[in-house]
Scaffold this motif. Structure first.
Motif, PDB file in Angstrom:
ATOM      1  N   LEU A 101       0.848  -1.185   0.000  1.00  0.00           N
ATOM      2  CA  LEU A 101       0.000   0.000   0.000  1.00  0.00           C
ATOM      3  C   LEU A 101       0.887   1.239   0.000  1.00  0.00           C
ATOM      4  CD1 LEU A 101      -2.748  -0.927   2.642  1.00  0.00           C
ATOM      5  CD2 LEU A 101      -2.919  -1.024   0.153  1.00  0.00           C
ATOM      6  N   ARG A 102       0.460   2.272  -0.702  1.00  0.00           N
ATOM      7  CA  ARG A 102       1.295   3.469  -0.798  1.00  0.00           C
ATOM      8  C   ARG A 102       1.459   4.123   0.586  1.00  0.00           C
ATOM      9  NH1 ARG A 102      -3.087   6.525  -4.576  1.00  0.00           N
ATOM     10  NH2 ARG A 102      -4.702   6.856  -3.013  1.00  0.00           N
ATOM     11  N   TYR A 103       2.667   4.560   0.850  1.00  0.00           N
ATOM     12  CA  TYR A 103       3.033   5.191   2.115  1.00  0.00           C
ATOM     13  C   TYR A 103       2.775   6.696   2.057  1.00  0.00           C
ATOM     14  CZ  TYR A 103       6.172   6.735   5.895  1.00  0.00           C
ATOM     15  OH  TYR A 103       6.698   7.324   7.018  1.00  0.00           O
ATOM     16  N   ASP A 104       2.963   7.259   0.885  1.00  0.00           N
ATOM     17  CA  ASP A 104       2.685   8.678   0.662  1.00  0.00           C
ATOM     18  C   ASP A 104       2.298   8.853  -0.803  1.00  0.00           C
ATOM     19  OD1 ASP A 104       5.023   8.555  -0.812  1.00  0.00           O
ATOM     20  OD2 ASP A 104       6.182   9.875   0.492  1.00  0.00           O
ATOM     21  N   LEU A 105       2.125  10.088  -1.243  1.00  0.00           N
ATOM     22  CA  LEU A 105       1.766  10.361  -2.636  1.00  0.00           C
ATOM     23  C   LEU A 105       2.970  10.821  -3.455  1.00  0.00           C
ATOM     24  CD1 LEU A 105      -1.630  12.244  -2.080  1.00  0.00           C
ATOM     25  CD2 LEU A 105      -1.260   9.806  -2.525  1.00  0.00           C
ATOM     26  N   THR A 106       4.102  11.043  -2.789  1.00  0.00           N
ATOM     27  CA  THR A 106       5.271  11.595  -3.466  1.00  0.00           C
ATOM     28  C   THR A 106       5.990  10.563  -4.318  1.00  0.00           C
ATOM     29  OG1 THR A 106       5.547  13.064  -1.555  1.00  0.00           O
ATOM     30  CG2 THR A 106       7.368  12.940  -3.106  1.00  0.00           C
ATOM     31  N   VAL A 107       6.264   9.396  -3.752  1.00  0.00           N
ATOM     32  CA  VAL A 107       6.955   8.356  -4.513  1.00  0.00           C
ATOM     33  C   VAL A 107       6.110   7.886  -5.712  1.00  0.00           C
ATOM     34  CG1 VAL A 107       7.892   6.013  -4.419  1.00  0.00           C
ATOM     35  CG2 VAL A 107       8.407   7.638  -2.587  1.00  0.00           C
ATOM     36  N   PRO A 108       4.797   7.644  -5.539  1.00  0.00           N
ATOM     37  CA  PRO A 108       3.983   7.312  -6.719  1.00  0.00           C
ATOM     38  C   PRO A 108       3.995   8.420  -7.783  1.00  0.00           C
ATOM     39  CG  PRO A 108       2.810   6.665  -4.735  1.00  0.00           C
ATOM     40  CD  PRO A 108       4.012   7.445  -4.281  1.00  0.00           C
ATOM     41  N   PHE A 109       4.058   9.681  -7.348  1.00  0.00           N
ATOM     42  CA  PHE A 109       4.130  10.793  -8.295  1.00  0.00           C
ATOM     43  C   PHE A 109       5.437  10.736  -9.086  1.00  0.00           C
ATOM     44  CE2 PHE A 109       5.331  15.448  -8.826  1.00  0.00           C
ATOM     45  CZ  PHE A 109       4.558  15.633  -9.960  1.00  0.00           C
ATOM     46  N   ALA A 110       6.530  10.459  -8.390  1.00  0.00           N
ATOM     47  CA  ALA A 110       7.823  10.347  -9.076  1.00  0.00           C
ATOM     48  C   ALA A 110       7.812   9.176 -10.061  1.00  0.00           C
ATOM     49  CB  ALA A 110       8.944  10.168  -8.050  1.00  0.00           C
ATOM     50  N   HIS A 132      -2.751  16.356  -5.768  1.00  0.00           N
ATOM     51  CA  HIS A 132      -3.289  15.001  -5.631  1.00  0.00           C
ATOM     52  C   HIS A 132      -3.790  14.857  -4.195  1.00  0.00           C
ATOM     53  CE1 HIS A 132      -2.553  10.358  -6.162  1.00  0.00           C
ATOM     54  NE2 HIS A 132      -3.828  10.679  -6.065  1.00  0.00           N
ATOM     55  N   ILE A 133      -5.062  14.504  -4.048  1.00  0.00           N
ATOM     56  CA  ILE A 133      -5.660  14.291  -2.732  1.00  0.00           C
ATOM     57  C   ILE A 133      -6.161  12.855  -2.676  1.00  0.00           C
ATOM     58  CG2 ILE A 133      -7.514  14.977  -1.158  1.00  0.00           C
ATOM     59  CD1 ILE A 133      -7.285  17.798  -2.234  1.00  0.00           C
ATOM     60  N   ALA A 134      -5.591  12.057  -1.780  1.00  0.00           N
ATOM     61  CA  ALA A 134      -5.944  10.641  -1.725  1.00  0.00           C
ATOM     62  C   ALA A 134      -5.480  10.045  -0.397  1.00  0.00           C
ATOM     63  CB  ALA A 134      -5.315   9.882  -2.897  1.00  0.00           C
ATOM     64  N   LYS A 135      -5.932   8.800  -0.137  1.00  0.00           N
ATOM     65  CA  LYS A 135      -5.570   8.115   1.099  1.00  0.00           C
ATOM     66  C   LYS A 135      -4.213   7.428   0.974  1.00  0.00           C
ATOM     67  CE  LYS A 135     -10.183   7.220   2.967  1.00  0.00           C
ATOM     68  NZ  LYS A 135     -11.156   6.182   3.386  1.00  0.00           N
ATOM     69  N   VAL A 136      -3.489   7.427   2.095  1.00  0.00           N
ATOM     70  CA  VAL A 136      -2.228   6.692   2.200  1.00  0.00           C
ATOM     71  C   VAL A 136      -2.286   5.844   3.470  1.00  0.00           C
ATOM     72  CG1 VAL A 136      -0.933   8.441   0.950  1.00  0.00           C
ATOM     73  CG2 VAL A 136      -1.066   8.563   3.436  1.00  0.00           C
ATOM     74  N   TYR A 137      -1.318   4.925   3.607  1.00  0.00           N
ATOM     75  CA  TYR A 137      -1.392   3.924   4.681  1.00  0.00           C
ATOM     76  C   TYR A 137      -0.030   3.756   5.346  1.00  0.00           C
ATOM     77  CZ  TYR A 137      -5.762   3.010   2.352  1.00  0.00           C
ATOM     78  OH  TYR A 137      -7.005   3.172   1.798  1.00  0.00           O
ATOM     79  N   ARG A 138      -0.049   3.761   6.694  1.00  0.00           N
ATOM     80  CA  ARG A 138       1.192   3.590   7.456  1.00  0.00           C
ATOM     81  C   ARG A 138       0.942   2.701   8.667  1.00  0.00           C
ATOM     82  NH1 ARG A 138       3.840   9.723   7.085  1.00  0.00           N
ATOM     83  NH2 ARG A 138       3.657   9.835   4.812  1.00  0.00           N
ATOM     84  N   ARG A 139       1.803   1.719   8.855  1.00  0.00           N
ATOM     85  CA  ARG A 139       1.668   0.765   9.957  1.00  0.00           C
ATOM     86  C   ARG A 139       2.283   1.380  11.217  1.00  0.00           C
ATOM     87  NH1 ARG A 139       4.569  -3.874  10.877  1.00  0.00           N
ATOM     88  NH2 ARG A 139       5.825  -3.475   9.043  1.00  0.00           N
ATOM     89  N   ASP A 140       1.733   2.518  11.596  1.00  0.00           N
ATOM     90  CA  ASP A 140       2.243   3.311  12.710  1.00  0.00           C
ATOM     91  C   ASP A 140       1.414   3.039  13.957  1.00  0.00           C
ATOM     92  OD1 ASP A 140       3.788   5.106  14.043  1.00  0.00           O
ATOM     93  OD2 ASP A 140       3.346   6.808  12.729  1.00  0.00           O
TER      94      ASP A 140
END
Length: 512
Positions: A125-134, A149-157
């Motif tokens: 699952l994407r951690y942020d939107l920056t790496v997918p943008f790159a 880009h406005i969307a959900k991201v996921y972190r096992r925090d």
């Protein structure tokens, strides 16, 4: 323990011993199975009752209509700002190839959600939107774009729900990619942070600014080994949550720095200022030993000259304690922080990011770099503050945008109500009708009051004979009789002044 007949006295001693051990094991297994069955019966048996607890997954939550109304207002404010600055939008998949995300987040990589292998690609699952943008830029060979880009991201925090820290959350990203002159895109990003935090009326705030090159140069002149730059940067990044003594202890005891080196770092990370601090550090004998630190300090000076033109320097501070542990940052980094006293404790992060010039090159087969700079707004933490403020003020929040309720004063007028509301809908007017054949007028008016619907169009036998509609302002109970054509045209032109337009007074109604 009783031994079953399988252990015959006539058997060989060795054979009998083996059989005896086997029987004992079988009996022990039977006993454990019996215990488990008894426990299962106590829990609730096979019918499934009392076993399943209805709840959201850890680190996630539901949002009721009132909360969603607040969120939509925040989203609209942010999107309006992004569009005002000329951004276009994109979307990317919620999951990426695992190798796309690997090695981009430093110590935070352990927070990535890996998906179970289904016999195909290894995904996360994407951690942020920056790496997918790159990845998007490299894959599509795009070298110039201004996007949001406005969307959900996921972190096992470890979630902290009351502070707006979740495992599933929205990010609102604005990025500028392309070859531009130094610090002009960066200054615009800081202007955007300033505009959004101001428009949302969250309270007093500061925007901290630093540069990754200054951090790395500072580490070098203080004596930090090259291979420890990233891990020490991650430790410095904790200064907004931990006291310096605790950060120093982690550097020394966990990261292996000497106390002397840690103390030198402590002297620098305590510094704050503006363009004057950058000028002072450019005269610092230690800093002068690092070319990249000097380059970063020169850019900080240039950045502040543009921020003066954008009229935002009153809220921006050059802070050497600001650090980011993610591996892809290369230049300017920044973070918006609320400073207003009395705000319930939440995370400092509001809007943060910076430049990441080398990230696209990680995905390009030829390693071609695309300079990028951007900002990410932490919507969940902003929402936590606005929700608390709304609750504290007992503010009534409208959850719909209905402008008028079509009601009837007598029975057997369903067809007339449906005809009128159809005309209103076809004219683009936000209208509602109660889903009952013969609703009581009082029930219809109460619904308007509870939902915040400002106007009610009332149909009655006399109104139908006269070819008019009785229009009432719910809050003041002021009424006028209007022709349907006048209502439709007035809603299109001046919905808030429909009553005053009808008899040329200065009284008016407020719509959302």
């Amino acid at each position: 323990m009783f031994c079953p007949p399988c252990c015959d006295d006539d058997d060989d001693d060795d054979d009998a011993a083996v059989r005896h051990k086997t029987c004992v094991c079988v009996l022990q297994i039977d006993e454990e199975v019996a215990k488990l069955l008894e426990l299962k019966a106590q829990i609730g048996g096979d019918d499934g009752k009392n076993q399943f607890v209805l709840k959201t997954a850890k680190g996630t939550r539901d949002y009721n209509p009132r909360q969603m109304a607040i969120r939509e207002k925040v989203f609209n404010t942010i999107i309006s700002c992004f569009k005002r600055h000329g951004a276009e939008t994109i979307d990317t998949p919620v999951f990426e190839l695992k190798e796309t995300l690997t090695g981009k987040y430093g110590e935070d990589s352990k927070l990535i959600y890996d998906l179970k292998d289904q016999g195909g690609e290894l995904l996360s699952l994407r951690y942020d939107l920056t790496v997918p943008f790159a990845r998007y830029l490299a894959m599509n060979k795009i070298t110039n774009i201004k996007r949001y880009h406005i969307a959900k991201v996921y972190r096992r925090d470890n979630p902290a729900m009351t502070r707006g820290r979740y495992r599933e959350f929205y990010q609102c990203d604005f990025d500028i990619a392309g070859q531009y002159d130094a610090m002009i895109p960066d200054a615009e990003c800081l202007k955007i942070v300033h505009e959004i935090l101001s428009e949302l009326e969250l309270g007093d705030f500061r925007i901290k600014v630093n540069d990754r090159r200054i951090l790395d140069g500072m580490f070098a002149v203080c004596g930090v080994p090259d291979d420890k730059f990233r891990t020490i940067c991650s430790t410095v990044d904790k200064l907004d949550k931990m006291a310096w003594e605790d950060v120093k202890m982690e550097m020394v005891k966990e990261k292996g720095l000497s106390e002397e080196v840690a103390d030198q770092i402590g002297e620098y990370v305590s510094m704050q200022g503006g363009m004057d601090l950058a000028e002072r550090l450019l005269q610092d004998q230690k800093m002068l030993q690092s070319k990249q630190a000097c380059a970063g300090l020169s850019d900080i000076k240039l950045l502040f000259s543009y921020l003066q033109l954008f009229q935002v320097t009153d809220k921006v501070v050059f802070d050497l304690s600001l650090a980011r542990g993610l591996d892809y940052y290369t230049g300017i980094i920044y973070e918006g922080v609320l400073t207003q006293a009395g705000v319930a404790p939440v995370s400092n992060e509001r809007g943060r990011r910076g430049s990441y010039d080398g990230l696209v090159g990680m995905f390009d087969p030829k390693g071609r770099k695309v300079p990028c700079v951007g900002v990410s707004i932490g919507i969940e933490r902003i929402f936590s503050i606005l929700e608390q403020k709304a609750e504290a003020s007992a503010q009534k929040v409208r959850t719909t945008e209905v402008q008028v309720m079509v009601a009837s004063a007598q029975k057997n007028l369903l067809e007339e109500r449906l005809r009128l509301i159809t005309e209103l809908w076809n004219a683009g007017i936000k209208a509602e009708v109660m889903h009952k054949k013969n609703p009581k007028l009082l029930s219809q008016l109460q619904h308007c009051e509870e939902s915040g619907i400002p106007l009610v169009a009332i149909l009655g036998e006399q109104e139908l004979k006269d070819g008019v509609v009785k229009l009432r302002v719910v809050a003041t109970r002021e009424e006028v009789r209007l022709r349907e054509s006048f209502i439709r045209e007035s809603f299109r032109r001046r919905p808030c002044h429909i009553i005053s337009d009808s008899h040329d007074t200065n009284r008016y109604c407020h719509l959302k």
